[in-house]
Design an enzyme around this catalytic site. Structure first.
Site, PDB file in Angstrom:
ATOM      1  N   GLY A  38     -61.751  13.496   0.303  1.00 30.84           N
ATOM      2  CA  GLY A  38     -61.250  13.357  -1.049  1.00 30.84           C
ATOM      3  C   GLY A  38     -62.161  12.473  -1.852  1.00 30.84           C
ATOM      4  O   GLY A  38     -62.453  11.355  -1.430  1.00 30.84           O
ATOM      5  N   ASN A  67     -51.535  11.818   3.852  1.00 32.67           N
ATOM      6  CA  ASN A  67     -52.413  12.986   3.903  1.00 32.67           C
ATOM      7  C   ASN A  67     -51.545  14.163   4.313  1.00 32.67           C
ATOM      8  O   ASN A  67     -50.862  14.095   5.331  1.00 32.67           O
ATOM      9  CB  ASN A  67     -53.538  12.759   4.917  1.00 32.67           C
ATOM     10  CG  ASN A  67     -54.386  14.010   5.151  1.00 32.67           C
ATOM     11  OD1 ASN A  67     -54.914  14.197   6.242  1.00 32.67           O
ATOM     12  ND2 ASN A  67     -54.522  14.866   4.160  1.00 32.67           N
ATOM     13  N   GLY A  68     -51.593  15.212   3.534  1.00 31.37           N
ATOM     14  CA  GLY A  68     -50.784  16.390   3.824  1.00 31.37           C
ATOM     15  C   GLY A  68     -50.056  16.839   2.587  1.00 31.37           C
ATOM     16  O   GLY A  68     -50.416  16.448   1.473  1.00 31.37           O
ATOM     17  N   CYS A  85     -56.639  14.612   1.564  1.00 30.44           N
ATOM     18  CA  CYS A  85     -56.858  13.174   1.534  1.00 30.44           C
ATOM     19  C   CYS A  85     -57.300  12.590   2.857  1.00 30.44           C
ATOM     20  O   CYS A  85     -57.224  13.240   3.890  1.00 30.44           O
ATOM     21  CB  CYS A  85     -55.553  12.474   1.171  1.00 30.44           C
ATOM     22  SG  CYS A  85     -54.763  13.153  -0.264  1.00 30.44           S
TER      23      CYS A  85
END
Ligand code: AMP
Length: 497
Positions: A54, A129-130, A28
């Site tokens: 993304g 994000n992750g 993302c």
């Protein structure tokens, strides 16, 4: 008093993937701005610059001083968030957004971020994000206490942890929540009074701080600052949490200090080449990767051809170091998304042809060095090599700008399960046969570390997260213990594949 949401506009189309799977997938981009007119329009631009991180869906949340507004849509930012009606609904001077890559399964709109909830002390939106590697474990514990989850996303876990925290102040509640999660997380959150940014203790995923005429910005990459003319201030430090309010910005370090383990694959493939992450320009690193590759795996050939676009900077570095002409022997159709992005094998196979065509005039009768960034399943390489042979190449030599991808990523880069990774089941010679090349060379792990400016990989204390290449994961993987991917870790770590 709780803030009321005046609008949650969820586009009702589901993404193309079918049944939800039981894994969390996140790949993302995040962006946030605090203290600027038309905040959501600026977030739209920032997310547009982060679109490569993304492409399946995106969401934006704004706060107008009394109410939150939430918009989530399936599709590209340019198709969904540029409509005036959508932007008009996102009033306010504070806004955060998220662009999401959903993989096969779990791709429903309910997983599109930012997640928003009304908590006892007001609204909270979170974009992540992750990948949180203990999210399922935490989620199960919360469910036993009566928590209800509306998505299969790991990010919702953070929302619940903040909601159930007994701390009184928002910062303390947020800190208590992030201390309970493990894995990779670059977070941007918005409350009625604050924008919060936070990076996991190892700083696996990027997050940068910017400034636009006094308005603070958080973004996954610097290319999102460039698009709006914002100034790059600095990378957030691993384990850092910044809190932006109308009084300014504060920095906190809520975790035990740890040695940074930034994702080296961001340099290889994921980040945009015009971004600088952790002090290095991505394009520079990719060119140096090409130089290292040419030194390690030289080849007698006529031309160097990149597999566009991912192999282009490395191919430039390779051609300069090898003294061979760089030619665009493959032309990419830019109106097709990334091949990898299409969920489902049949579409993915078709996608390669939709996307690339051999430039016969350049290739015919030549000994060609093809340069690509990585081999995952091998599908792209197989098709590209066949295409280049059909265009009349005399010899085809493949050079890959990273070490063999042997292990899955659990930190937010979408990789298939280990069994589907070509390098996890074949030697380099077998892979060369499989993709039908005259020779195949991968960059060594030390070569990759040299390209990012190190003297080599410190085997005792690696400077980056390189789990996809080494199989050595820098955190425990609580949710995945017992999974095939993890069972073979000890073998990989000792080189006993
Ligand atoms: P494959 O056909 O499965 O071997 O995929 C290899 C291609 O996918 C390479 O050309 C890469 O540029 C691209 N790629 C590698 N990793 C990823 C990723 N995590 N997400 C999207 N594309 C990727």
């Amino acid at each position: 008093m709780a803030d009321s949401v005046i609008g949650i506009h969820d586009d009702d189309r589901e993404t193309s993937a079918g049944e939800a799977d039981d894994h969390f997938h996140d790949e993302c981009g995040v962006f946030g701005i605090f203290g600027r007119q038309d905040a959501a329009a600026i977030v739209t631009l920032g997310l547009h610059a982060l679109q490569h991180r993304g492409q399946e869906a995106a969401g934006i949340v704004s706060y107008d001083g009394s109410q939150f507004h939430v918009e989530r849509h399936v599709g590209l930012i340019g198709d969904t968030f540029t409509k005036q009606s959508v932007i008009d609904r996102l009033q306010g001077t504070r806004s955060i957004g998220h662009t999401r890559y959903a993989t096969t399964g779990g791709a429903g709109l309910r997983n599109v971020q930012p997640f928003f909830a009304e908590l006892s002390d007001g609204g909270l939106a979170i974009a992540h994000n992750g990948n949180i590697t203990n999210a399922m474990t935490v989620q199960r514990a919360l469910q036993k206490q009566g928590a209800i989850f509306s998505s299969t996303s790991d990010t919702e876990t953070i929302l619940h942890l903040v909601a159930t925290s007994k701390q009184r102040d928002t910062n303390a509640r947020f800190v208590e929540a992030v201390r309970q999660i493990e894995g990779a997380f670059s977070l941007v959150a918005l409350t009625s009074k604050k924008m919060i940014g936070c990076r996991d203790p190892l700083g696996i995923r990027p997050l940068v701080l910017g400034d636009l005429d006094g308005a603070w910005i958080l973004a996954s990459e610097t290319c999102a600052l460039d698009i709006i003319g914002a100034r790059f201030v600095r990378d957030l430090k691993p384990g850092e949490m910044v809190v932006v309010t109308t009084s300014g910005i504060e920095s906190h370090f809520p975790f035990e200090p740890a040695k940074s383990r930034f994702c080296i694959f961001e340099y290889v493939y994921f980040a945009r080449p015009d971004s600088s992450v952790e002090g290095r320009n991505v394009y520079d690193v990719r060119k140096k990767i090409g130089v290292e590759l040419a030194r390690e795996s030289p080849v007698d050939a006529d031309i160097v051809v990149p597999v566009p676009d991912s192999g282009t900077p490395a191919a430039i570095g390779f051609s300069q170091e090898a003294g061979l002409p760089f030619e665009l022997g493959i032309i990419r159709n830019h109106y097709v998304g990334r091949t990898f992005i299409s969920p489902g094998d049949s579409i993915r196979h078709m996608g390669v042809k939709l996307k690339h065509n051999a430039n016969r005039r350049m290739i015919e009768g030549k000994r060609v060095v093809l340069v690509d960034d990585s081999i995952v399943r091998g599908t792209t390489s197989q098709k590209i090599v066949q295409m280049v042979r059909e265009a009349g190449a005399k010899e085809v030599h493949m050079r890959i700008a990273s070490p063999p991808t042997r292990a899955s990523c659990f930190y937010g880069v979408d990789t298939p399960e280990k069994a589907k990774l070509l390098a996890s089941r074949m030697s380099v010679e077998e892979m060369a046969d499989f993709i039908r090349v005259d020779s195949l060379g991968f960059l060594s792990i030390d070569g990759l570390y040299r390209a990012v400016g190190e003297t080599g990989r410190d085997a005792q204390a690696p400077q980056f997260c390189d789990a996809c290449f080494s199989g050595e994961y820098p955190t425990r993987l609580l949710d995945f213990e017992g999974a095939d991917n993890v069972r073979s870790l000890s073998l990989l770590a000792t080189g006993g594949q």
